[in-house]
Motif scaffolding. Structure first.
Motif, PDB file in Angstrom:
ATOM      1  N   SER A 160       3.996   0.348   2.030  1.00  0.00           N
ATOM      2  CA  SER A 160       4.251  -1.397   2.732  1.00  0.00           C
ATOM      3  C   SER A 160       4.624  -0.557   4.244  1.00  0.00           C
ATOM      4  N   LYS A 161       5.870  -0.178   3.754  1.00  0.00           N
ATOM      5  CA  LYS A 161       6.790   0.277   4.281  1.00  0.00           C
ATOM      6  C   LYS A 161       6.315   0.622   6.246  1.00  0.00           C
ATOM      7  N   LEU A 162       5.635   1.782   5.920  1.00  0.00           N
ATOM      8  CA  LEU A 162       5.022   2.972   6.525  1.00  0.00           C
ATOM      9  C   LEU A 162       3.583   1.306   7.387  1.00  0.00           C
ATOM     10  N   ILE A 163       3.051   1.616   7.028  1.00  0.00           N
ATOM     11  CA  ILE A 163       1.929   0.358   7.161  1.00  0.00           C
ATOM     12  C   ILE A 163       2.409  -0.928   8.272  1.00  0.00           C
ATOM     13  N   ILE A 164       4.075  -1.627   8.067  1.00  0.00           N
ATOM     14  CA  ILE A 164       4.127  -2.024   9.192  1.00  0.00           C
ATOM     15  C   ILE A 164       4.441  -1.567   9.659  1.00  0.00           C
ATOM     16  N   ASP A 165       5.358  -0.682   9.533  1.00  0.00           N
ATOM     17  CA  ASP A 165       6.117  -0.050  11.519  1.00  0.00           C
ATOM     18  C   ASP A 165       4.878   0.441  12.138  1.00  0.00           C
ATOM     19  N   LYS A 166       3.662   0.520  11.311  1.00  0.00           N
ATOM     20  CA  LYS A 166       1.947   1.204  12.593  1.00  0.00           C
ATOM     21  C   LYS A 166       1.355  -0.166  12.840  1.00  0.00           C
ATOM     22  N   TYR A 167       1.274  -1.276  11.617  1.00  0.00           N
ATOM     23  CA  TYR A 167       0.720  -1.954  12.543  1.00  0.00           C
ATOM     24  C   TYR A 167       0.735  -3.810  12.677  1.00  0.00           C
ATOM     25  N   ARG A 168       2.743  -3.412  12.970  1.00  0.00           N
ATOM     26  CA  ARG A 168       3.154  -4.068  12.936  1.00  0.00           C
ATOM     27  C   ARG A 168       3.027  -5.266  12.388  1.00  0.00           C
ATOM     28  N   ILE A 173       3.977 -17.746   4.400  1.00  0.00           N
ATOM     29  CA  ILE A 173       3.227 -18.218   5.179  1.00  0.00           C
ATOM     30  C   ILE A 173       3.203 -19.039   6.334  1.00  0.00           C
ATOM     31  N   ASP A 174       4.128 -20.388   5.783  1.00  0.00           N
ATOM     32  CA  ASP A 174       4.188 -21.376   6.734  1.00  0.00           C
ATOM     33  C   ASP A 174       5.210 -20.386   8.261  1.00  0.00           C
ATOM     34  N   ASP A 175       6.511 -20.333   7.888  1.00  0.00           N
ATOM     35  CA  ASP A 175       7.418 -19.400   8.434  1.00  0.00           C
ATOM     36  C   ASP A 175       7.196 -18.635   8.914  1.00  0.00           C
ATOM     37  N   ASN A 176       5.555 -18.324   9.153  1.00  0.00           N
ATOM     38  CA  ASN A 176       5.163 -16.613   9.634  1.00  0.00           C
ATOM     39  C   ASN A 176       4.114 -17.186  10.710  1.00  0.00           C
ATOM     40  N   LEU A 177       3.789 -18.088  11.323  1.00  0.00           N
ATOM     41  CA  LEU A 177       2.362 -18.522  11.584  1.00  0.00           C
ATOM     42  C   LEU A 177       2.205 -17.569  13.097  1.00  0.00           C
ATOM     43  N   ASP A 178       3.153 -17.207  13.436  1.00  0.00           N
ATOM     44  CA  ASP A 178       3.367 -16.819  14.522  1.00  0.00           C
ATOM     45  C   ASP A 178       2.957 -15.613  14.897  1.00  0.00           C
ATOM     46  N   LYS A 179       3.264 -14.715  14.141  1.00  0.00           N
ATOM     47  CA  LYS A 179       2.791 -12.929  13.894  1.00  0.00           C
ATOM     48  C   LYS A 179       1.307 -12.894  13.457  1.00  0.00           C
ATOM     49  N   LYS A 180       1.438 -11.706  13.885  1.00  0.00           N
ATOM     50  CA  LYS A 180       0.121 -11.108  13.928  1.00  0.00           C
ATOM     51  C   LYS A 180      -0.556 -10.917  12.680  1.00  0.00           C
ATOM     52  N   GLY A 181       0.054 -11.009  11.700  1.00  0.00           N
ATOM     53  CA  GLY A 181      -0.800 -11.237  10.395  1.00  0.00           C
ATOM     54  C   GLY A 181       0.792 -10.549   9.037  1.00  0.00           C
ATOM     55  N   PHE A 182       0.125 -10.370   8.115  1.00  0.00           N
ATOM     56  CA  PHE A 182       0.735  -9.489   7.077  1.00  0.00           C
ATOM     57  C   PHE A 182       0.020  -9.048   5.841  1.00  0.00           C
ATOM     58  N   ILE A 183       1.395  -8.060   5.647  1.00  0.00           N
ATOM     59  CA  ILE A 183       0.461  -7.320   4.800  1.00  0.00           C
ATOM     60  C   ILE A 183       1.145  -8.292   3.006  1.00  0.00           C
ATOM     61  N   PHE A 184       0.306  -8.721   2.480  1.00  0.00           N
ATOM     62  CA  PHE A 184       0.883  -8.993   1.130  1.00  0.00           C
ATOM     63  C   PHE A 184       0.777  -7.473  -0.224  1.00  0.00           C
ATOM     64  N   ASP A 185       2.170  -7.959  -0.747  1.00  0.00           N
ATOM     65  CA  ASP A 185       2.610  -7.027  -1.695  1.00  0.00           C
ATOM     66  C   ASP A 185       2.725  -7.273  -2.975  1.00  0.00           C
ATOM     67  N   GLY A 186       2.447  -6.596  -4.157  1.00  0.00           N
ATOM     68  CA  GLY A 186       2.615  -7.942  -5.444  1.00  0.00           C
ATOM     69  C   GLY A 186       2.074  -9.170  -5.612  1.00  0.00           C
ATOM     70  N   PHE A 187       1.532  -9.504  -4.777  1.00  0.00           N
ATOM     71  CA  PHE A 187       0.986 -10.636  -4.273  1.00  0.00           C
ATOM     72  C   PHE A 187      -0.416 -10.530  -4.004  1.00  0.00           C
ATOM     73  N   PRO A 188      -1.845 -11.532  -4.587  1.00  0.00           N
ATOM     74  CA  PRO A 188      -1.457 -12.093  -5.020  1.00  0.00           C
ATOM     75  C   PRO A 188      -2.134 -11.167  -6.679  1.00  0.00           C
ATOM     76  N   ARG A 189      -1.557 -11.457  -7.839  1.00  0.00           N
ATOM     77  CA  ARG A 189      -1.458 -11.147  -9.123  1.00  0.00           C
ATOM     78  C   ARG A 189      -2.632 -11.040 -10.446  1.00  0.00           C
ATOM     79  N   THR A 190      -2.879 -12.330 -10.092  1.00  0.00           N
ATOM     80  CA  THR A 190      -3.285 -13.204 -11.032  1.00  0.00           C
ATOM     81  C   THR A 190      -5.001 -13.716 -10.424  1.00  0.00           C
TER      82      THR A 190
END
Ligand code: ADP
Length: 194
Positions: A18-26, A73-90
């Motif tokens: 995740s750390k590497l993905i965040i750096d590369k893909y913002r 999610i609602d606190d970051n709607l202005d961002k480029k996008g998310f990487i979800f890590d450990g979620f969803p688990r069900t």
């Protein structure tokens, strides 16, 4: 937005990659494990409720994690996008995530599933216990976490598979080799999404 899920059993390397993905893909990192550990450290009512379950290797109830994720999610709607890590688990969490994102006119483009054999997972987690000292990285709890993964969480891969969004990636080899494999999948999916 461009959103992805990084998936896999405990010890598969989701956090490292995740750390590497965040750096590369913002992308903005959304790790439910990190949020829950933050709540535990701050001794909030939610943290105290989660502590017992986490230290047994069990899942925290869906409604709690879904609410946490929705807020983030609602606190970051202005961002480029998310990487979800450990979620969803069900599968319930996966369906809730799809609904939340759909209501915000976005979606999960791809779910990257890191594949690592059980013996290797245990070796990695016991090694992490020495360096990070997480309460849930001891052999008894590790076995419970892997069992919960095999009985419940692994079905989430089928959930994404049904909509053609599940991409298995070999999670063994060097960190760089695994990252290269992930980038190929992310690049492809970004092209389709753009
Ligand atoms: P790992 O992937 O190494 O198991 P995480 O940091 O993702 O670790 O999660 C640690 C613990 O936090 C899990 O074993 C579980 O108890 C709880 N947890 C994290 N995310 C979720 C989730 N989405 N649903 C339920 N429980 C969760």
């Amino acid at each position: 937005m461009f959103n992805i899920v990084i998936f896999g059993p405990p010890g598969a390397g989701k956090g490292t990659q995740s750390k590497l993905i965040i750096d590369k893909y913002r992308l903005t990192h959304l790790s439910t494990g990190d949020i829950l550990r933050g709540e535990m450290a701050a001794k909030t009512p939610l943290g105290l409720e989660a502590k017992d379950l986490i230290e047994k290797g069990l899942l925290v109830p869906d409604e709690i994690v879904i609410k946490m994720v929705k807020n983030k999610i609602d606190d970051n709607l202005d961002k480029k996008g998310f990487i979800f890590d450990g979620f969803p688990r069900t599968c319930e969490q996966a369906a809730a995530l799809d609904k939340i994102l759909r209501e915000r006119n976005t979606t999960i483009s791809v779910m990257i599933s890191l594949e690592v054999e059980e013996e290797e997972l245990i070796t990695r987690l016991l090694k992490r216990a020495e360096t990070e000292g997480r309460q849930d990285d001891n052999i008894k709890v590790i076995k419970n976490r892997i069992q919960v993964y095999n009985e419940v969480t692994c079905k989430v891969a089928d959930y994404y598979g049904k909509t053609g969004r599940h991409r298995p990636v070999d999670g063994t080899g060097s960190v760089e080799e695994i990252f290269d494999r992930i980038c190929r999948v992310v690049d492809e999916s970004e092209k389709v999404t753009a």
